[in-house]
Structures are given as structure tokens and as C-alpha cells.
Design a protein around this motif. Structure first.
Motif, PDB file in Angstrom:
ATOM      1  N   LEU A   1       0.827  -1.213   0.000  1.00 21.53           N
ATOM      2  CA  LEU A   1       0.000   0.000   0.000  1.00 21.53           C
ATOM      3  C   LEU A   1       0.856   1.255   0.000  1.00 21.53           C
ATOM      4  N   GLN A   2       1.949   1.228   0.748  1.00 19.88           N
ATOM      5  CA  GLN A   2       2.766   2.424   0.928  1.00 19.88           C
ATOM      6  C   GLN A   2       3.775   2.628  -0.198  1.00 19.88           C
ATOM      7  N   ALA A   3       4.133   1.534  -0.888  1.00 16.34           N
ATOM      8  CA  ALA A   3       5.129   1.638  -1.956  1.00 16.34           C
ATOM      9  C   ALA A   3       4.595   2.431  -3.143  1.00 16.34           C
ATOM     10  N   ILE A   4       3.274   2.458  -3.292  1.00 15.77           N
ATOM     11  CA  ILE A   4       2.696   3.105  -4.473  1.00 15.77           C
ATOM     12  C   ILE A   4       3.102   4.570  -4.538  1.00 15.77           C
ATOM     13  N   ASP A   5       2.956   5.258  -3.418  1.00 15.49           N
ATOM     14  CA  ASP A   5       3.197   6.708  -3.467  1.00 15.49           C
ATOM     15  C   ASP A   5       3.968   7.208  -2.255  1.00 15.49           C
ATOM     16  N   ASP A   6       4.714   6.316  -1.558  1.00 19.98           N
ATOM     17  CA  ASP A   6       5.461   6.703  -0.358  1.00 19.98           C
ATOM     18  C   ASP A   6       4.544   7.463   0.594  1.00 19.98           C
ATOM     19  N   ARG A   7       3.359   6.900   0.810  1.00 24.31           N
ATOM     20  CA  ARG A   7       2.350   7.569   1.634  1.00 24.31           C
ATOM     21  C   ARG A   7       2.050   6.703   2.840  1.00 24.31           C
ATOM     22  N   GLN A   8       1.912   7.339   4.019  1.00 26.59           N
ATOM     23  CA  GLN A   8       1.651   6.604   5.247  1.00 26.59           C
ATOM     24  C   GLN A   8       0.187   6.208   5.294  1.00 26.59           C
ATOM     25  N   THR A   9      -0.107   5.000   4.869  1.00 24.29           N
ATOM     26  CA  THR A   9      -1.494   4.528   4.865  1.00 24.29           C
ATOM     27  C   THR A   9      -1.526   3.031   5.150  1.00 24.29           C
ATOM     28  N   GLN A  10      -2.574   2.621   5.808  1.00 24.10           N
ATOM     29  CA  GLN A  10      -2.863   1.194   5.976  1.00 24.10           C
ATOM     30  C   GLN A  10      -4.273   0.866   5.492  1.00 24.10           C
ATOM     31  N   MET A  11      -4.883   1.836   4.760  1.00 23.91           N
ATOM     32  CA  MET A  11      -6.231   1.631   4.236  1.00 23.91           C
ATOM     33  C   MET A  11      -6.169   0.936   2.888  1.00 23.91           C
ATOM     34  N   LEU A  12      -7.045  -0.045   2.705  1.00 26.19           N
ATOM     35  CA  LEU A  12      -7.118  -0.705   1.404  1.00 26.19           C
ATOM     36  C   LEU A  12      -7.622   0.300   0.363  1.00 26.19           C
ATOM     37  N   PRO A  13      -7.083   0.256  -0.846  1.00 25.84           N
ATOM     38  CA  PRO A  13      -7.462   1.260  -1.859  1.00 25.84           C
ATOM     39  C   PRO A  13      -8.907   1.072  -2.322  1.00 25.84           C
ATOM     40  N   ASP A  14      -9.484   2.171  -2.819  1.00 24.48           N
ATOM     41  CA  ASP A  14     -10.866   2.112  -3.297  1.00 24.48           C
ATOM     42  C   ASP A  14     -10.958   2.329  -4.801  1.00 24.48           C
ATOM     43  N   ASN A  15      -9.790   2.326  -5.495  1.00 25.94           N
ATOM     44  CA  ASN A  15      -9.826   2.473  -6.950  1.00 25.94           C
ATOM     45  C   ASN A  15      -9.192   1.250  -7.586  1.00 25.94           C
ATOM     46  N   ASP A  16      -9.645   0.926  -8.797  1.00 28.41           N
ATOM     47  CA  ASP A  16      -9.251  -0.335  -9.436  1.00 28.41           C
ATOM     48  C   ASP A  16      -7.762  -0.385  -9.739  1.00 28.41           C
ATOM     49  N   GLU A  17      -7.172   0.756 -10.140  1.00 26.33           N
ATOM     50  CA  GLU A  17      -5.753   0.734 -10.511  1.00 26.33           C
ATOM     51  C   GLU A  17      -4.878   0.378  -9.313  1.00 26.33           C
ATOM     52  N   ASP A  18      -5.107   1.048  -8.194  1.00 27.21           N
ATOM     53  CA  ASP A  18      -4.289   0.763  -7.017  1.00 27.21           C
ATOM     54  C   ASP A  18      -4.588  -0.624  -6.454  1.00 27.21           C
ATOM     55  N   ARG A  19      -5.829  -1.062  -6.559  1.00 27.03           N
ATOM     56  CA  ARG A  19      -6.141  -2.419  -6.125  1.00 27.03           C
ATOM     57  C   ARG A  19      -5.356  -3.442  -6.952  1.00 27.03           C
ATOM     58  N   MET A  20      -5.321  -3.215  -8.263  1.00 26.42           N
ATOM     59  CA  MET A  20      -4.576  -4.131  -9.129  1.00 26.42           C
ATOM     60  C   MET A  20      -3.092  -4.094  -8.770  1.00 26.42           C
ATOM     61  N   ARG A  21      -2.563  -2.900  -8.464  1.00 30.88           N
ATOM     62  CA  ARG A  21      -1.154  -2.787  -8.075  1.00 30.88           C
ATOM     63  C   ARG A  21      -0.862  -3.583  -6.801  1.00 30.88           C
ATOM     64  N   VAL A  22      -1.707  -3.425  -5.794  1.00 33.86           N
ATOM     65  CA  VAL A  22      -1.485  -4.135  -4.532  1.00 33.86           C
ATOM     66  C   VAL A  22      -1.533  -5.646  -4.744  1.00 33.86           C
ATOM     67  N   ALA A  23      -2.536  -6.109  -5.474  1.00 31.11           N
ATOM     68  CA  ALA A  23      -2.639  -7.548  -5.738  1.00 31.11           C
ATOM     69  C   ALA A  23      -1.403  -8.044  -6.478  1.00 31.11           C
ATOM     70  N   PHE A  24      -0.946  -7.250  -7.447  1.00 27.02           N
ATOM     71  CA  PHE A  24       0.236  -7.614  -8.230  1.00 27.02           C
ATOM     72  C   PHE A  24       1.484  -7.683  -7.351  1.00 27.02           C
ATOM     73  N   ILE A  25       1.693  -6.660  -6.515  1.00 30.28           N
ATOM     74  CA  ILE A  25       2.864  -6.661  -5.630  1.00 30.28           C
ATOM     75  C   ILE A  25       2.836  -7.880  -4.716  1.00 30.28           C
TER      76      ILE A  25
END
Length: 981
Positions: free
Chosen positions: A404-428
Motif C-alpha cells: 500500500l505504501q510503496a505506491i506513493d510513499d504515503r503513510q497509509t494502511q487503508m485498502l485502496p478504493d480504486n481499481d488501478e491501485d487495487r490491481m497494483r497491490v494484488a500484483f505486488i
């Protein structure tokens, strides 16, 4: 802990990766032709990694576009494909900060270095070249280096401006100590963590070297502000680490920096439960390391209590409820850190055990969560299957957090709500789709949450029962004096109490007793919650009157230390085991009342009823003592005593429940004594050598240690009982005349005598946990009139020329318990030589018979002439299991007579020191008919088993005269067959 698998790049992310690669290629081309050529010639593995990273992390791409030289240098150095060596990251930063001109330049160089390392770490994480632990360690090492080197750059600049801070008491220059808390302290930072810090300094005073001195605290407050600015302020280059100082005393309203004394006073007087949890992971990350170690030592008693602290569960439960309320209020159910089954729940489980048990079990005083989970498994606090699931679930959640944090170097533990970031997390995370990843995530969150509930959940709420239906609620009116005596007794009688008025009086006596009346409010609340539970469980037993009679003294004994009441309230199964054991044995009830710390042993049923074997026992004690500083003798003595108490309870519990037969009980108690003696001798040797130097052998070399402890009697014969003392003899093989090699040199005889005195002191000194053993040294050469420690030669001369026959009988049961192997072999040779010589059988029979007659006269039952009178077998008579005719001592004397009489012909009779195996030997060589040998073995076991039962019931070793009638006649018959009188 396995890495998430690499997934193939999804079609939806291919355009993203392609655009990013083209952008980076252009950035390299704009940098220089050399860079463009180098980029084109990257190996295929690096290009594949770039494609993964570019598809997953906008941050890496943006940094590469902004600073292509940085990415070029990283690739050229090979650091994208290798782990940094120890100290390499700090060395790189030190080089980067060399000749730094001012604070603005310091901030610029720190941020650029951080960005470079962040790119490297994210690259290696996403490309699966680094596992979770490496990533967390790299991030933590990065924070350590930035904090410490920034501090050491700022300190001399600050001193030049405001003077050098000096300690008022010590007169020494002062440095600040920077404590890293939370994940930083544990070396477990995530990809976009903030850092929680606390600043301290050793002592008050003023700065020197300037016209207008500053108070030390003011000096360090200003320095701390500069350090925070260097790390936290966002500039065009970004930030180094978001810095959070709210964990300091009084939070945001408190001073930025405190002296050590102020910190200690705050935590001692006002420290709250959540601050204990925070302090578990505290580590010195910057400033004065030596002073920081001193500070952590000062604060350790606040974190880890010396007793079992189950109040930690209550506090953790309250904290979790607050977090859950916040999660619901802010709609954060999708937060993988704070939500149900999240990262925080695994941390809470580990912290609960650390705070409850860590004061006594130093192996739990660790910062790393994985290390704590391993300890919980190895020490038996949790089953391996549970710790495995917690470790794997935690690792999955932390990998997901990094994704979650690697995407944008952002301090978050929330699951994403958009398809692109969801696909990124699943891929990672190695999944082909978001649903597949989410299903696995929810599996792990479910398992973590289940385990969390087993540890943290309120016992009253197990199974979903509402809190108002708490266990034992029907007994609340009785305990709270809301019933008159008649109604209370009626309720007790209906519940199964045979003597309800006695039970009622006991409860009233407890409630109105001085201990309870003196309790503070919190303790009284805990008692009021516990007693109804106690009554609810007591009535489930066959004899609730007996349970109450034996358990209430324990409750009164621990009333002022109400953490023990919380232990039993929080662990219904432990309370159940307590009542069962106390009902079965008043000896156990008394032991736990005297030493409430034994309640800890009731928590783990598997450990309680499955004592370890001898090697594991010795290893466990060695491990416990290794955690204690060598100079802390008081704590070493407490560890030894608690170890003995705990394992003696285990063996008694195992005997009562039938999981450990008699012979194994004695084996275990003997192994326990040997393990303790081994460590006592080592402690005594170290102390005596440190004081006087090492003694010498006759050849001039140093002893190491050339000393043995020989066990006689029950410990020698591997037949220890629950309350047995130790019959010991000390033997050395040093030169009694040569001096030791220390500054306070003494001769060898004095050295070994003082070593023996030290051993006895360690064994017999009374502490809060009692003494280790009663020690009887009267079997040494010349008894009480002889030297405390004999040389090998003096021992042999005495045994060959002066010892009485009864001393040779005693020598048959003698064996080396601990000490030097060489001296032990020499003792065995002396023993074999003394016992194996040819004897006048008539004289031997006479001496053995006479000694036995004296013992019967002095120690046997007077009313039955030591079991020889006509009334000895009547129900009204008493039979002394040990001393009366046909009892234990008769069997022992027969065995000893036979071994002394015939070992010159059959030396194998001297191989063993226990009666059972000597009897086997007598049968094997044909000196005793097989049937008689087996009868004696069975009778001996029966007597000893009865003696053990009597001991556990706190009764003397005496039974009704009609018991064991046939066995006693058999023993007397065989006694006469051997010609003894």
C-alpha cells in the motif's frame, strides 16, 4: 517466513509500466549519452525488475524522473541487486554529510540521501530481492543513521553558540539521548513510517564556555527542536522522517526534553498503561549510547513488573475498545493495521505476554515481534501452531502494508478504493486479481482476530454471553453481604456444601479480615469480581467445603497483590486447576499460599503436567541464569528458588493426576536437585575464584575446578521425595598447601573450605522464595567434627582405615552429582575399592543387625515396639513406613548387607546406587531368589508411594497398623532368610 510470490504483470498495468519506462529512458538520455547507453545495456533481470517497480510505484518513477543521476548511481553501484553490509548505510550518509556547510545544507543532504535509500528499498521490496525483515531493518537503519548523524552534526554547532552543557553533579559534558519508540525501536519500520521519539539528558546543570550560560534543559530543548526540523520539515526535497514527539511525558503539553531523574519520576508516579506498551520497544537510536543504556535500565521496572501482571490484559482490552470505537467512527474497517484482525492485534498479543510475564521471564524482554513470538513458542506460552499462524499472518499483513505504501510513499494502511491501485497491490503481493488477494487477506485477518480473542477477550464474554451474566453472578449477593446468614447458608447448602455455616463463616472472615479491609479500591473491585467465580467453580467439585477451606488462605495471602486475582479471573482454566490441585493436596495448597508466584505454573496445562527430562531441565535453568548479570547474586538466588518451586509443583501435580509414576517422580526430583547443584557450584566457584584467585593442583597447574559434590542417601539413591533434604559430601583434588593466584591469596585447603561454605550458603539462605534445600553434611569423614571439604586422598584414607560399617552402608548409596569428571572417576574408584573388599560375613551380619536394632529402638513406633509387638497389625496401631519392622529401612539394610557381603565376588553390585537396581543385580547373580527380589521391589515401591501420598497430604509417614500386613511379614521373612536378626 516466505516472500509473496512474483505475479506476471497484468495487462491493465502494462501501459502504466511502459509509460514509466519511456519516461525514465528519456530522463537518462537527458542526463548524458553515457547514462543513456548504460540504461540500454542494463541486464534483462534489471529491466524486468524495473518493469515491476514502475508498474507498482509512482514514487520510484517520480524520483527517477526528478533525479536520474541518483537512479543511475544506484544501478551502477549494484545496490539495487544486493543487500547492504553492516554499517554501510551509515557510512554512506556520513560521507554525504562530510563538509556540510550549514543547517539548510544538512537538511538538503539528509533528504536526498533518504530519497535515494527509499528508492533502493522499495525497488528491492517490490522486485522480491529483499524479504520483510531486510526491508524493515534497512528502513530502521536509515532512520538510526539520519537521527544520530544529524544530532552529532548539530551538537557541536549548538555548543559553539550556547556553550557545552555540563552535569552539575558529575562535572562531565552532557549529551542528549534519543529514544526510538514503536516500530523504530523494534527495528520494524514500514515503508512510510513516522518515527516516535523521546528526548532525555542525564543530569541538570548549565552550559560552560559562553558569557550567558543556558540551563541544560533549555539547551537540549533548542537542540531537539533543530533536530526535529532537520528531519521533519517538508521542503522541495521532501522530508526525512515525519517525527512524532507525543509519546513523551505529558504528551504535546510536556517539555520537549527531560532529565533522566524527571523521566524516572514521571513514569514511576504517573506512567500509564499505554506508556508501558510503548516503552517495551524503546531503543537508543541517537546521542549518548552509554547514557541511554543507563536510562533504559532506570525505566525497566516501570515496564516489567516483578510479579505476574495480568492487569495488563485489562488495560489492553480497554485500549482495543477505544481503537475499535475510533475505527467505527472514522469508517476504518478496511484499515489493515487498526481494523479487526489487523497488525495491531498481533502486536497486542505479544505485548500482553511480555507485560504479564516479562518481569520474571527475561527472555520476553525483547523488542522484535518475531523474536517474541518465537519465545512464546519455545517457552510454552502458546502452542507452535498458534505462533506459526500469528507469524505468517503478521508477515502477510506487513507485506500488504508495504504494498500500500510503496505506491506513493504515503503513510497509509487503508485498502485502496480504486481499481488501478487495487490491481497494483494484488500484483505486488503475487496475486492475479484483487478478489484473490482480498480473499487471502480476509483469511489471515480472521485467524489473527480469532487468536486475539483467545488472549484478550473478557472471560465473561466468551461465547457471546453478555457482560451482566458474568460467571458466578448468582453468588454476588452472598459475597456482597446482600443476604442474611440464613439465606446465604441455604444457598450454600443447596449448592452442595456439607457444612454451609462453616463455609459462610470462612467467607465472612475473608471479607471482614484486615487484609481485605486494607485493600485499595481497584484491588477490592478485583476481589469482588473473583470470589463469585471461585464459588461457582468450587461447587463443581465433589467436596466444595474442602476446596474453600484450602483455597481461601491463598486468597487472603494474595489479597493485597490483586494482580494474582486478575490472573485467576482472566484464566478460568487456571482457577479450575488450582481448585483441583488444592483439593487433592494440602501441601500444594500451602506451597501456593506461601509462594503465590507459583500461580504462573497453572496457566499452561501441557507444561504443568509434562515435566521435561533431565537434559532439558538443566538447559532451561542454564538459560534462565544466563539472562541475569553475573554480579546480581540476589536475582540469581531468586531464579534458582523460583525454578525449584515451579518444577516441584509440576512434579507434585503430575503425581496427583497420575501422569507421572512414583519412580519417575523421584527421578525428576533428583534431576531437579542436580540441575540446581550444578549452577550453585558454578556460582560459588566464580565468586570464590574472583575473591581469592584459582587454587592449584599438586603439579602447579590451576584447578578447573577439581571439585565434586557427592550425594548420599535419597539423592544418591535417586529416591528424593517432595520434602527431602540433601545429604552431601564435598571432595577436592587440589594442593591443600599451595596458595591461590589471586591478590588475596589463601592456601588450597582454605579455598575449598570457603567454596564449600559458599555452596551451603547459596543452598540454605532464606529469601522471599524460601531456601533451596536443607543440607546435611554429617556423612562426611568424621561427621560434624571433620573438615567441611575433604581432599581425595584424605577421603580414601578415612574410608579404608577409620570408617564404621554403617558409613560403608551409606557409601553404597553415594554417587557424584556434579563437578569435575576426573575427580568423579577417582571417587568412583575409591568407592569400588572400599566397598568391594572381602569381609567377615558373621561380623558384618552382627554389625548391620545391631545398627538396625538401635534405629528401631530410637526411631520406631513405641506403642508397638517398632512393629514387633503382637498388636502391631491391629487397626488401632500405627505403622511407621520407614522405621518399623518390615518397613523401608529393613529393605535398605538388606540390600546394603548383601552388596557389602558379596560385591568382592560380584563387583557389578556396586554399579548402581538405587535399591531397585541393586535388587535386580542380586537376582541376576543368584544371591536372592527371583520371586523374593521382585517382592522386595514391589513392596519398596508401595511403601515409597504411600510415603509420597502422606507427604502431599501433609501427614507423617505413618499409616494404620492393618495396612501392608502381608508386605511387612514378607520383608521380615526375607530379613531372617539372610541371617539378620
Amino acid at each position: 517466513m516466505s516472500l509473496p510470490a512474483l505475479a506476471s504483470l497484468p495487462a491493465a498495468l502494462v501501459p502504466l509500466a511502459t509509460r514509466a519506462e519511456q519516461s525514465l529512458q528519456a530522463a537518462f538520455a537527458g542526463l548524458s549519452p553515457v547514462a543513456a547507453t548504460a540504461y540500454a545495456s542494463w541486464p534483462s533481470e534489471r529491466h524486468a525488475a524495473l518493469q515491476r517497480v514502475a508498474a507498482a510505484s509512482d514514487f520510484v518513477v517520480q524520483q527517477g524522473e526528478r533525479d536520474p543521476q541518483m537512479l543511475f548511481d544506484l544501478a551502477a553501484s549494484g545496490e539495487l541487486e544486493r543487500r547492504l553490509g553492516a554499517g554501510e548505510l551509515r557510512s554512506q550518509l556520513a560521507h554525504a554529510l562530510a563538509e556540510c556547510a550549514d543547517e539548510d545544507e544538512l537538511g538538503r543532504r539528509l533528504r536526498r540521501f533518504r530519497n535515494r535509500q527509499q528508492v533502493r528499498i522499495i525497488w528491492r521490496d517490490i522486485s522480491r530481492q529483499a524479504d520483510l525483515i531486510e526491508t524493515c531493518h534497512d528502513l530502521s537503519d536509515l532512520a538510526d543513521a539520519c537521527i544520530d548523524l544529524a544530532y552529532h552534526w548539530l551538537y557541536p554547532q549548538h555548543c559553539a553558540q550556547f556553550g557545552t552543557p555540563m552535569g552539575r553533579r558529575s562535572g562531565e559534558p552532557q549529551h542528549m539521548v534519543v529514544l526510538g519508540m514503536g516500530k523504530l525501536g523494534a527495528h520494524e519500520l514500514n515503508l512510510s513510517s513516522d518515527i516516535d521519539l523521546i528526548f532525555g539528558f542525564p543530569e541538570g546543570g548549565e552550559t560552560e564556555g559562553v558569557k550567558r550560560p543556558l540551563d541544560n534543559q533549555e539547551f537540549f530543548i533548542r537542540l531537539g527542536q533543530k533536530l526535529i526540523k532537520a528531519l521533519d520539515v517538508i521542503t522541495v526535497d521532501g522530508f526525512v522522517f515525519r517525527t512524532d514527539m507525543r509519546l513523551r511525558p505529558y504528551g504535546s503539553s510536556g517539555s520537549l526534553v527531560f532529565s533522566f531523574n524527571a523521566l524516572e519520576q514521571y513514569y514511576q508516579d504517573q506512567g500509564r498503561d499505554w506508556e508501558r506498551y510503548a516503552m517495551i520497544k524503546a531503543r537508543v537510536v541517537g546521542g549518548d549510547q552509554a547514557a541511554g543504556a543507563q536510562l533504559l535500565g532506570m525505566l525497566r521496572p516501570f515496564v516489567y513488573r516483578r510479579y505476574l501482571d495480568f492487569s495488563a490484559i485489562e488495560a489492553l482490552r480497554a485500549m482495543k475498545q477505544l481503537i475499535q470505537q475510533e475505527v467505527r467512527r472514522k469508517g476504518m474497517a478496511e484499515n489493515i493495521k487498526l481494523g479487526s484482525g489487523g497488525i495491531r492485534e498481533v502486536e497486542f498479543i505479544a505485548q500482553a505476554f511480555q507485560l504479564i510475564h516479562g518481569g520474571r521471564d527475561l527472555s520476553l524482554q525483547q523488542r522484535s515481534l518475531f523474536a517474541v513470538l518465537n519465545t512464546l513458542r519455545d517457552q510454552g506460552y502458546l502452542p507452535a501452531a498458534v505462533t506459526d499462524e500469528l507469524r505468517d499472518g503478521y508477515a502477510f499483513l506487513r507485506y500488504a502494508e508495504h504494498a500500500l505504501q510503496a505506491i506513493d510513499d504515503r503513510q497509509t494502511q487503508m485498502l485502496p478504493d480504486n481499481d488501478e491501485d487495487r490491481m497494483r497491490v494484488a500484483f505486488i503481493m503475487g496475486f492475479d486479481s484483487w478478489p484473490a488477494f482480498h480473499e487471502c487477506l480476509m483469511h489471515w485477518r480472521g485467524r489473527v482476530d480469532w487468536h486475539f480473542r483467545q488472549v484478550i477477550a473478557d472471560p465473561d464474554e466468551e461465547g457471546g454471553a453478555p457482560a451482566e451474566e458474568a460467571v458466578g453472578g448468582e453468588w454476588l449477593p452472598l459475597w456482597n453481604d446482600m443476604q442474611d446468614e440464613e439465606a446465604a447458608c441455604r444457598q450454600l447448602a443447596e449448592a452442595g456444601f456439607a457444612e454451609p455455616q462453616s463455609a459462610w463463616r470462612r467467607l465472612v472472615g475473608l471479607r471482614n479480615g484486615n487484609q481485605v479491609r486494607a485493600m485499595q479500591r481497584l484491588g477490592r473491585e478485583r476481589l469482588d469480581a473473583f470470589v463469585p467465580r471461585l464459588l461457582a467453580q468450587a461447587v463443581e467439585h465433589a467436596d466444595p467445603d474442602l476446596v474453600l477451606e484450602r483455597v481461601l488462605p491463598l486468597i487472603e495471602a494474595v489479597a493485597r497483590r490483586s494482580a494474582y486475582l486478575v490472573l485467576l479471573t482472566e484464566n478460568p482454566s487456571a482457577l479450575q486447576r488450582l481448585l483441583t490441585l488444592c483439593a487433592a493436596s494440602p501441601w500444594i495448597a500451602e506451597q501456593i499460599s506461601r509462594f503465590p508466584l507459583l500461580l504462573d505454573e497453572l496457566l499452561n496445562e501441557g507444561r504443568l503436567f509434562s515435566p521435561p527430562l533431565a537434559p532439558e531441565l538443566a538447559a532451561e535453568l542454564r538459560e534462565r541464569l544466563m539472562r541475569i548479570p553475573e554480579e546480581d547474586l540476589e536475582q540469581q538466588m531468586e531464579v534458582l528458588r523460583h525454578f525449584k518451586l515451579a518444577h516441584r509443583l509440576r512434579v507434585a501435580a503430575s503425581e496427583i493426576t497420575g501422569t507421572l509414576p512414583l519412580m519417575k517422580v523421584s527421578d525428576y526430583l533428583t534431576w531437579l536437585a542436580e540441575a540446581i547443584l550444578e549452577q550453585v557450584m558454578a556460582l560459588a566457584w566464580r565468586h570464590t575464584v574472583s575473591k581469592y584467585g584459582a587454587p592449584q593442583r599438586v603439579d602447579g597447574s590451576l584447578c578447573d575446578p577439581d571439585f565434586v559434590i557427592v550425594g548420599y542417601g535419597k539423592v544418591g539413591g535417586i529416591e528424593l521425595g517432595h520434602g527431602s533434604d540433601l545429604d552431601l559430601v564435598f571432595i577436592h583434588d587440589g594442593d591443600p598447601h599451595a596458595e591461590t593466584d589471586g591478590e588475596k591469596a589463601i592456601d588450597g585447603a582454605q579455598f575449598f573450605n570457603r567454596l564449600g561454605q559458599r555452596i551451603i550458603h547459596l543452598l540454605t539462605t532464606q529469601t522471599n522464595s524460601g531456601q533451596l534445600y536443607e543440607v546435611d553434611m554429617r556423612l562426611r569423614p568424621s561427621g560434624a567434627a571433620g573438615l567441611l571439604v575433604s581432599s581425595l586422598g584424605a577421603f580414601e584414607r578415612y574410608q579404608q582405615g577409620e570408617a564404621w560399617t554403617w558409613e560403608h552402608q551409606a557409601l553404597l548409596r553415594a554417587r557424584v552429582l556434579v563437578g569435575c569428571a576426573r575427580v568423579g572417576k577417582a571417587f568412583e574408584a575409591i568407592r569400588a575399592g572400599v566397598l568391594g573388599r572381602k569381609r567377615d560375613l558373621a561380623a558384618l551380619r552382627s554389625e548391620v543387625s545391631e545398627m538396625r536394632a538401635k534405629m528401631r529402638d530410637n526411631l520406631g513406633s513405641k506403642a508397638t515396639a517398632a512393629g514387633t509387638a503382637a498388636n502391631a497389625f491391629e487397626a488401632t496401631a500405627r505403622f511407621d513406613l520407614k522405621q518399623d519392622a518390615g518397613g523401608i529401612v529393613d529393605i535398605e539394610f538388606m540390600v546394603q548387607y548383601a552388596a557389602l557381603a558379596w560385591s568382592c565376588q560380584y563387583p557389578e553390585l556396586l554399579e548402581f546406587t538405587d535399591n531397585i537396581r541393586i535388587l535386580e543385580g542380586l537376582e541376576r547373580v543368584g544371591l536372592l531368589p527371583g520371586e523374593d527380589a521382585r517382592l522386595l521391589q514391589d513392596i519398596y515401591r508401595a511403601y515409597r508411594s504411600a510415603a509420597h501420598r502422606q507427604a502431599l497430604q501433609k501427614q507423617p509417614g505413618v499409616v494404620s497398623g492393618e495396612q501392608f500386613a502381608e508386605e511387612r511379614r514378607t520383608v521380615v521373612r526375607i530379613w531372617r532368610t539372610l541371617g539378620l536378626s
